[in-house]
Design a protein around this motif. Sequence first.
Motif, PDB file in Angstrom:
ATOM      1  N   UNK A  30      -7.852  25.876 -32.642  1.00 41.44           N
ATOM      2  CA  UNK A  30      -8.105  26.244 -34.397  1.00 41.44           C
ATOM      3  C   UNK A  30      -7.294  25.225 -35.016  1.00 41.44           C
ATOM      4  N   UNK A  33      -7.823  21.027 -32.816  1.00 46.69           N
ATOM      5  CA  UNK A  33      -9.117  20.363 -32.170  1.00 46.69           C
ATOM      6  C   UNK A  33     -10.151  21.251 -32.031  1.00 46.69           C
ATOM      7  N   UNK A  34     -10.611  21.662 -33.666  1.00 46.20           N
ATOM      8  CA  UNK A  34     -11.594  22.762 -33.656  1.00 46.20           C
ATOM      9  C   UNK A  34     -13.270  22.204 -33.227  1.00 46.20           C
ATOM     10  N   UNK A  35     -13.355  21.831 -31.929  1.00 50.35           N
ATOM     11  CA  UNK A  35     -14.808  21.489 -31.564  1.00 50.35           C
ATOM     12  C   UNK A  35     -15.213  22.659 -30.852  1.00 50.35           C
ATOM     13  N   UNK A  37     -16.771  23.711 -28.267  1.00 47.00           N
ATOM     14  CA  UNK A  37     -16.446  24.244 -26.811  1.00 47.00           C
ATOM     15  C   UNK A  37     -15.108  24.596 -26.483  1.00 47.00           C
ATOM     16  N   UNK A  46     -22.512  25.930 -22.876  1.00 46.52           N
ATOM     17  CA  UNK A  46     -23.702  24.707 -23.102  1.00 46.52           C
ATOM     18  C   UNK A  46     -22.963  23.307 -23.119  1.00 46.52           C
ATOM     19  N   UNK A  48     -20.381  20.151 -21.619  1.00 44.78           N
ATOM     20  CA  UNK A  48     -20.253  19.408 -20.357  1.00 44.78           C
ATOM     21  C   UNK A  48     -19.355  20.239 -19.700  1.00 44.78           C
ATOM     22  N   UNK A  49     -18.270  21.170 -20.158  1.00 46.88           N
ATOM     23  CA  UNK A  49     -17.301  21.506 -19.418  1.00 46.88           C
ATOM     24  C   UNK A  49     -17.840  22.786 -18.845  1.00 46.88           C
ATOM     25  N   UNK A  88      -8.257  13.043 -18.361  1.00 49.95           N
ATOM     26  CA  UNK A  88      -8.678  14.604 -18.111  1.00 49.95           C
ATOM     27  C   UNK A  88      -9.829  14.840 -17.177  1.00 49.95           C
TER      28      UNK A  88
ATOM     29  N   UNK B  73     -16.520  16.212 -35.813  1.00 51.93           N
ATOM     30  CA  UNK B  73     -17.257  17.435 -35.808  1.00 51.93           C
ATOM     31  C   UNK B  73     -18.539  17.308 -36.560  1.00 51.93           C
ATOM     32  N   UNK B  81     -12.683  11.595 -21.513  1.00 57.05           N
ATOM     33  CA  UNK B  81     -12.351  11.669 -20.175  1.00 57.05           C
ATOM     34  C   UNK B  81     -10.986  10.849 -20.126  1.00 57.05           C
TER      35      UNK B  81
END
Lengths: 149, 151
Positions: A30, A33-35, A37, A46, A48-49, A88, B73, B81
């Motif tokens: 929050x 990195x408020x993406x 997923x 939904x 890729x993770x 990652x 966003x 990656x």
Amino acid sequence: MQYFEDFPAGRRLDMGPFHVKAEDTIRFARQFDPQPFHLDEEAGKKSLFGGLSASGWHTAAIGMRMIFDGFLKDTASQGSPGIPKLRWTKPVRPGDALRLQGVVAASKASASKPDRGFVTIDYEMQDQQGETKLRMTATHLLLRRGAAA
Amino acid sequence: MKYWDDVKVGDTERTGTHTFTEAEIIAFAREFDPQSFHVDSEAAAKSIYGGIIASGWHTTAVMMRLMCDSFLNKAASLGSPGFDDLRWLKPVRAGDTIYVRTTIEEATPSRSRTDIGSTRGRTEAINQHGEVVLSMNNIGLYRRRPAAETT
């Protein structure tokens, strides 16, 4: 207190465990990195993770905390000039128990400043299943023994 | 929605700004990077930095937030990656204001999945004096524009 000289190439370091909590991954996401997923289980499924995942920057920050607690707190660390490489490799999820292993890849006295040196460490973070979550090469700046700090 | 197909080599994005406070620098460092020059003003004054500086991981986290708010966003971002060649070039201190500038250097469709593409870019955080405080070569993954959808 450990100094530059205490980190010769080949030295191994073991850190962790660190237990990842859902409230912490969502709070970090929050703020930084408020993406979707990283915030929401359904959006995570939904993506890729394949489920809710920690921000990679949270994973990196957790790695930093494991490094601090594991050995850096007892050293003459002066920070870091950078990270030559970070990957990652798998998502970190709430409930994971992370361990971090490091191997000193290179150790080099500063050419310009005789009181310090650079230590390059290859890190690998694994979860409780032994799956690799993160690989990182980091450069640490440490004072040399006898340097006036 | 911006897809991988909309990203072109040479595209530059410039984010909004963030001003660091001492309270947030110390709060982040207490949680993730409690080295004395990030949390203790007296010890920091005696360090090579001459005062409290933000954890480099705090700077990268703020960089991420600025990129999310200004463009990520609104894009079909699928995460990343990793990155190469991250350098913390200058300390970030309380009162410093940074923005982020990122320029696309490569855009490559996935070999294994027709619905995904990746990008490589040079990303820099720049302070109020115009100094680059952080630079990195980052990798991004984006969904490709679905065949049925047009611009």
